[in-house]
Design an enzyme around this catalytic site. Structure first.
Site, short mmCIF file in Angstrom:
data_model
loop_
_atom_site.label_atom_id
_atom_site.label_comp_id
_atom_site.label_asym_id
_atom_site.label_seq_id
_atom_site.Cartn_x
_atom_site.Cartn_y
_atom_site.Cartn_z
N ARG A 168 8.64 97.14 7.63
CA ARG A 168 7.77 96.00 7.96
C ARG A 168 8.09 94.80 7.07
O ARG A 168 7.19 94.08 6.63
CB ARG A 168 6.29 96.38 7.82
CG ARG A 168 5.81 97.49 8.74
CD ARG A 168 5.91 97.09 10.21
NE ARG A 168 5.31 98.05 11.10
CZ ARG A 168 5.95 99.06 11.69
NH1 ARG A 168 7.24 99.25 11.44
NH2 ARG A 168 5.33 99.86 12.52
N SER A 241 -1.38 97.73 14.27
CA SER A 241 -1.81 98.21 12.94
C SER A 241 -2.22 97.02 12.09
O SER A 241 -1.42 96.09 11.90
CB SER A 241 -0.66 98.91 12.22
OG SER A 241 -0.19 99.99 12.96
N GLU A 338 -0.74 94.07 7.51
CA GLU A 338 0.58 93.89 8.12
C GLU A 338 0.70 92.51 8.78
O GLU A 338 1.71 91.83 8.61
CB GLU A 338 0.82 94.99 9.17
CG GLU A 338 2.15 94.83 9.85
CD GLU A 338 2.31 95.75 11.04
OE1 GLU A 338 2.51 96.95 10.83
OE2 GLU A 338 2.26 95.24 12.18
P1 FAD Z 1 3.80 86.45 16.11
O1 FAD Z 1 2.62 87.29 15.91
O2 FAD Z 1 3.63 85.21 16.91
O3 FAD Z 1 4.40 86.07 14.68
C1 FAD Z 1 4.54 87.05 13.69
C2 FAD Z 1 5.27 86.44 12.49
O4 FAD Z 1 6.58 86.08 12.88
C3 FAD Z 1 4.63 85.15 12.00
O5 FAD Z 1 4.84 85.06 10.61
C4 FAD Z 1 5.43 84.05 12.69
O6 FAD Z 1 5.40 82.84 11.99
C5 FAD Z 1 6.80 84.68 12.72
N1 FAD Z 1 7.65 84.26 13.84
C6 FAD Z 1 7.41 84.48 15.17
N2 FAD Z 1 8.45 84.01 15.90
C7 FAD Z 1 9.34 83.49 15.02
C8 FAD Z 1 10.60 82.84 15.15
N3 FAD Z 1 11.18 82.65 16.34
N4 FAD Z 1 11.23 82.42 14.02
C9 FAD Z 1 10.66 82.59 12.80
N5 FAD Z 1 9.47 83.18 12.61
C10 FAD Z 1 8.82 83.64 13.72
N6 FAD Z 1 4.80 96.07 15.39
C11 FAD Z 1 5.67 97.05 15.06
O7 FAD Z 1 6.56 96.84 14.24
N7 FAD Z 1 5.59 98.28 15.64
C12 FAD Z 1 4.65 98.60 16.56
O8 FAD Z 1 4.62 99.72 17.06
C13 FAD Z 1 3.72 97.60 16.93
N8 FAD Z 1 2.75 97.86 17.84
C14 FAD Z 1 1.86 96.90 18.17
C15 FAD Z 1 0.88 97.19 19.13
C16 FAD Z 1 -0.04 96.24 19.50
C17 FAD Z 1 -1.09 96.59 20.54
C18 FAD Z 1 0.01 94.94 18.93
C19 FAD Z 1 -0.97 93.88 19.37
C20 FAD Z 1 0.96 94.64 17.97
C21 FAD Z 1 1.90 95.61 17.57
N9 FAD Z 1 2.89 95.35 16.61
C22 FAD Z 1 3.81 96.32 16.30
C23 FAD Z 1 2.96 94.05 15.93
C24 FAD Z 1 3.71 92.97 16.75
O9 FAD Z 1 3.84 93.34 18.08
C25 FAD Z 1 5.10 92.72 16.19
O10 FAD Z 1 5.04 92.34 14.84
C26 FAD Z 1 5.84 91.60 16.94
O11 FAD Z 1 7.17 91.53 16.53
C27 FAD Z 1 5.17 90.24 16.79
O12 FAD Z 1 5.77 89.37 17.74
P2 FAD Z 1 5.11 87.99 18.11
O13 FAD Z 1 6.06 87.25 18.97
O14 FAD Z 1 3.76 88.22 18.69
O15 FAD Z 1 5.00 87.30 16.69
N1 EPU Z 2 -4.20 109.16 12.23
C1 EPU Z 2 -5.50 109.39 11.81
N2 EPU Z 2 -6.49 108.67 12.41
C2 EPU Z 2 -6.24 107.77 13.41
C3 EPU Z 2 -4.91 107.56 13.83
C4 EPU Z 2 -3.90 108.26 13.20
O1 EPU Z 2 -5.76 110.18 10.92
O2 EPU Z 2 -7.20 107.17 13.92
C5 EPU Z 2 -3.10 109.93 11.59
C6 EPU Z 2 -2.42 110.83 12.62
O3 EPU Z 2 -2.98 112.08 12.55
C7 EPU Z 2 -0.97 110.82 12.21
C8 EPU Z 2 -0.81 109.60 11.32
O4 EPU Z 2 -2.11 109.03 11.13
O5 EPU Z 2 -0.67 111.93 11.43
C9 EPU Z 2 0.13 108.59 11.92
O6 EPU Z 2 -0.42 108.06 13.13
P1 EPU Z 2 0.48 107.29 14.19
O7 EPU Z 2 1.56 108.17 14.69
O8 EPU Z 2 -0.42 106.66 15.19
O9 EPU Z 2 1.22 106.19 13.33
P2 EPU Z 2 0.67 105.09 12.31
O10 EPU Z 2 1.25 105.38 10.97
O11 EPU Z 2 -0.80 104.95 12.35
C10 EPU Z 2 2.74 103.60 12.69
C11 EPU Z 2 3.00 102.14 12.85
C12 EPU Z 2 2.77 101.70 14.29
C13 EPU Z 2 3.70 102.49 15.19
C14 EPU Z 2 3.41 103.98 15.00
C15 EPU Z 2 4.36 104.85 15.79
C16 EPU Z 2 2.58 101.11 10.72
C17 EPU Z 2 1.68 100.26 9.91
N3 EPU Z 2 2.18 101.36 11.95
O12 EPU Z 2 1.35 103.78 12.91
O13 EPU Z 2 3.10 100.35 14.40
O14 EPU Z 2 3.53 102.13 16.53
O15 EPU Z 2 3.53 104.33 13.61
O16 EPU Z 2 5.60 104.82 15.18
O17 EPU Z 2 3.63 101.51 10.25
C18 EPU Z 2 2.19 98.16 14.17
O18 EPU Z 2 2.99 98.00 13.25
O19 EPU Z 2 1.42 97.24 14.56
C19 EPU Z 2 2.14 99.45 14.84
C20 EPU Z 2 1.28 99.72 15.82
#
Ligand code: FAD
Ligand code: EPU
Length: 346
Positions: A168, A241, A338
């Site tokens: 991240r 997250s 995050e």
């Molecule tokens: P924004 O939220 O608009 O911006 C995020 C940051 O990037 C800001 O600092 C912004 O200034 C900068 N930025 C954006 N575009 C540019 C650009 N072109 N040049 C320079 N800086 C820029 N993230 C994960 O890593 N793994 C996940 O599994 C994951 N799951 C998610 C699930 C949900 C339901 C949601 C809502 C979010 C999740 N995220 C996850 C977080 C998010 O989707 C990612 O961080 C994504 O890359 C953000 O993209 P965005 O275009 O919305 O960026």
């Molecule tokens: N867990 C709990 N309670 C909950 C949810 C999860 O105890 O309510 C425990 C589960 O039992 C599991 C562990 O937490 O053992 C991990 O859960 P999960 O697989 O959902 O992953 P996470 O660590 O919570 C991370 C990323 C997610 C990504 C998933 C899958 C971060 C901060 N988050 O979540 O990314 O989608 O793994 O790889 O690293 C994001 O960055 O926005 C994001 C959604």
């Protein structure tokens, strides 16, 4: 005057649809750039004022109206630059929707991105926090990142090693708004060994009745798991997250495990360090499903803060601080947000 086909400038732009928490806010100016070649000209129109780049706003918490020109990229082109025997080099504009790129790559017979299906946001934001999910991070596939350097006023190109990718984290996350990412190039293999070790993927494929999975099956499994666990931002505002999983020294984790044997612990890429589950600690403090006005913790995932309707960014941040304080008190562990905080400091 702006060339409307290549860039446009709007005064007093509402941001509620430009962030997935759906927090109400207004930017003094919104600059949309559809062709990065015109960046010098478009930026000249707002010169001297601070910039804030946004993609889909899925990783930001807007705690106050930004005093900045919000810049959004609208370049949505994807193309194959080169076909090699075992991989293709793909270039995608910053404004491309990330999930669409993943699905496009699979229909082209390219693999690698399947575990990253359904992550919201844009291609331009993918390198910012080195998006990751289900055992894969995007830096594995990045060939180059193209950007405009606002300090040097020049286009620059980064090799992966220069991007300082981490969990991240990246150079770009550490220096917000210095580099405006205009396009990303990815090296995607035609065939590679699928990553199915992450908890839940095997079980999901079994439920789907898939015996010999391909990359598209893994994407479908990941999509199903994500739909079950994570709230859809179109229905319930959230930024995924809200906290990163803390990375701690191995000895500290051993002590924690003595007190909390069920705490989930994961490798952290370095033998002396471990990643521990922030979701588990937050749930164990009793926050899962908790609600204070319209700010809450998702009932389906303790790591996700949600906006039930009209929560302000400040209310969501106040809840985040309480959650973090209780984790610190019970576990002695600091958890950090995050998403990028706009108009506030952690
Ligand atoms: P924004 O939220 O608009 O911006 C995020 C940051 O990037 C800001 O600092 C912004 O200034 C900068 N930025 C954006 N575009 C540019 C650009 N072109 N040049 C320079 N800086 C820029 N993230 C994960 O890593 N793994 C996940 O599994 C994951 N799951 C998610 C699930 C949900 C339901 C949601 C809502 C979010 C999740 N995220 C996850 C977080 C998010 O989707 C990612 O961080 C994504 O890359 C953000 O993209 P965005 O275009 O919305 O960026
Ligand atoms: N867990 C709990 N309670 C909950 C949810 C999860 O105890 O309510 C425990 C589960 O039992 C599991 C562990 O937490 O053992 C991990 O859960 P999960 O697989 O959902 O992953 P996470 O660590 O919570 C991370 C990323 C997610 C990504 C998933 C899958 C971060 C901060 N988050 O979540 O990314 O989608 O793994 O790889 O690293 C994001 O960055 O926005 C994001 C959604």
């Amino acid at each position: 005057m702006s060339d409307v086909r290549r860039w446009s400038l709007t005064e007093n732009a509402p941001l509620q649809t430009l962030n997935t928490f759906h927090v109400a806010a207004t930017a003094p100016r919104l600059l949309q750039v559809f062709d990065p070649h015109v960046l010098p000209e478009a930026l000249a129109a707002v010169s001297g004022r601070p910039l804030l780049v946004l993609g889909s706003g899925s990783n930001v918490l807007i705690a106050a109206d930004p005093d900045a020109t919000v810049l959004v990229f609208g370049n949505e082109d994807i193309r194959i630059l080169e076909h090699r025997a075992d991989h293709a080099l793909v270039r995608a504009g910053a404004g491309v929707n990330w999930h669409q790129l993943v699905m496009w790559s699979l229909t082209e017979g390219l693999s690698g991105l399947e575990n990253l299906a359904l992550i919201p946001g844009t291609v331009g934001a993918a390198p910012i926090q080195n998006i990751g999910a289900y055992g894969v991070q995007v830096d594995e596939f990045i060939h180059a990142v193209d950007a405009w350097d606002t300090a040097e006023q020049a286009f620059v190109r980064f090799e992966p090693a220069q991007c300082r990718f981490g969990y991240r984290d990246s150079l770009f996350k550490q220096r917000p708004d210095r580099y405006l990412i205009t396009a990303v190039e990815l090296r995607l293999p035609f065939l590679h060994s699928l990553r199915m070790e992450y908890a839940g993927i095997h079980e999901e494929l079994e439920t789907m009745g898939v015996e010999l999975p391909g990359a598209a099956d893994v994407a479908n499994a990941v999509i199903s798991i994500r739909r079950r666990k994570l709230p859809d931002p179109d229905v319930l505002g959230n930024a995924g997250s809200f906290f990163k999983n803390p990375i701690l020294p191995g000895e500290q984790v051993e002590v924690l495990r003595r007190h909390f044997p069920q705490l989930p612990v994961f490798p952290a890429g370095d033998d002396s360090l471990r990643k521990v589950s922030a979701a588990w600690m937050i749930e164990s403090c009793g926050w899962k499903g908790h609600r204070e006005g319209d700010a809450g913790v998702a009932p389906s995932h303790a790591l996700v803060l949600v906006n039930h309707g009209n929560a302000t960014g400040a209310e969501l941040l106040a809840l985040a601080r309480k959650v973090s304080a209780s984790v610190r008190e019970k576990f002695g562990v600091a958890i950090e947000p995050e998403p990028r905080l706009i108009g506030a400091q952690w």
